[in-house]
Design an enzyme around this catalytic site. Structure first.
Site, PDB file in Angstrom:
ATOM      1  N   ALA A   1       0.821  -1.402  -0.055  1.00 39.73           N
ATOM      2  CA  ALA A   1       0.020  -0.139  -0.169  1.00 39.73           C
ATOM      3  C   ALA A   1       0.864   1.322   0.115  1.00 39.73           C
ATOM      4  O   ALA A   1       0.535   2.235  -0.625  1.00 39.73           O
ATOM      5  CB  ALA A   1      -0.858   0.137   1.230  1.00 39.73           C
ATOM      6  N   TYR A   2       1.723   1.293   0.880  1.00 39.64           N
ATOM      7  CA  TYR A   2       2.811   2.329   0.849  1.00 39.64           C
ATOM      8  C   TYR A   2       3.664   2.618  -0.192  1.00 39.64           C
ATOM      9  O   TYR A   2       3.496   3.700  -0.851  1.00 39.64           O
ATOM     10  CB  TYR A   2       3.883   2.267   2.104  1.00 39.64           C
ATOM     11  CG  TYR A   2       4.638   3.270   2.095  1.00 39.64           C
ATOM     12  CD1 TYR A   2       4.430   4.619   2.686  1.00 39.64           C
ATOM     13  CD2 TYR A   2       6.122   2.914   1.680  1.00 39.64           C
ATOM     14  CE1 TYR A   2       5.200   5.633   2.758  1.00 39.64           C
ATOM     15  CE2 TYR A   2       7.073   4.011   1.857  1.00 39.64           C
ATOM     16  CZ  TYR A   2       6.873   5.446   2.454  1.00 39.64           C
ATOM     17  OH  TYR A   2       7.522   6.291   2.438  1.00 39.64           O
ATOM     18  N   SER A   3       4.052   1.506  -1.049  1.00 38.35           N
ATOM     19  CA  SER A   3       4.812   1.556  -2.248  1.00 38.35           C
ATOM     20  C   SER A   3       4.015   2.050  -3.414  1.00 38.35           C
ATOM     21  O   SER A   3       4.233   2.646  -4.233  1.00 38.35           O
ATOM     22  CB  SER A   3       5.314   0.272  -2.705  1.00 38.35           C
ATOM     23  OG  SER A   3       6.300  -0.458  -1.708  1.00 38.35           O
TER      24      SER A   3
END
Length: 226
Positions: free
Chosen positions: A132-134
């Site tokens: 999700a962060y990436s």
């Protein structure tokens, strides 16, 4: 410009945001920091209406640094939930969009402005257990490229920084094994320092950059070579 330039830094209470604010003040800018708490102004970047009201209160600014962000879930993609994804995308992507929509129009009207978005090397490489962060940081890179092209003749330059691991409180919630993995990818064999990133932010916030917009600036200790 003869008047004092002004800047607004989201996520300015700590980490890269705080380092950027300190460095910009050293350059003579009047800086307003924004965060949930501990900053000059308290505001949730995901709240579009609140951020629009904040822009009206603060007035026109010359430099916008979008540093507010969260890491989100440290787990395999297949174990994540829709709510976890929404939370990360709302802060990291929509938070950046909200700030730009609130402050960039008046930059464009005055014919000068600098926007520095903070993404991550994860947005280029994709880090395991940080899907999700990436993905959110890849979105910040792409929206910077789009905005840079849209505003290219306006005097407003929009660029994005992609740091590798930086020694900030931001990584306190990152699982140790994940942190160890992404640190091992850095050829310099160390994490970066906030003040090192702040120097690049200061450059991109100034007249010293004049023919670069929609660009991606790595600060990764050699991790990225593309």
């Amino acid at each position: 410009m003869n008047r004092e330039r002004t800047a607004l830094v989201t996520g300015g209470a700590s980490g890269l945001g705080a380092a950027a604010a300190q460095r910009l003040r050293a350059d003579g800018l009047a800086v307003t920091t924004v965060d949930l708490d501990g900053a000059d102004r308290s505001c949730d970047v995901t709240d579009h209406d609140a951020f629009t009201a904040l822009a009206d209160e603060v007035g026109p600014i010359d430099v916008l640094v979008n540093s507010a962000g969260i890491v989100g879930p440290n787990m395999p993609l297949l174990d994540t939930t829709n709510e976890q994804w929404r939370s990360v995308l709302e802060v990291n992507v929509l938070g950046t969009v909200n700030a730009m929509r609130a402050f960039v129009p008046r930059m464009r009207e005055r014919g000068w402005g600098r926007v520095v978005n903070i993404a991550s090397m994860a947005g280029k490489d994709g880090n395991p257990d940080l899907a999700a962060y990436s993905a959110s940081k890849a979105a910040v890179i792409a929206l910077t490229k789009s905005a840079g092209k849209e505003l290219a003749t306006s005097g407003v330059l929009v660029n994005v920084i992609t740091p590798a691991v930086i020694a900030t409180r931001f990584n306190d919630s990152t699982a140790p094994e994940v942190l160890a993995h992404i640190t091992s990818l850095i050829p310099m064999k160390r994490v970066g320092r906030p003040e090192e990133v702040a120097e690049l932010i200061a450059f991109l916030s100034s007249d010293r950059v004049s023919f670069s917009t929609g660009a991606v600036y790595d600060i990764s200790g050699g991790r990225a070579t593309y």
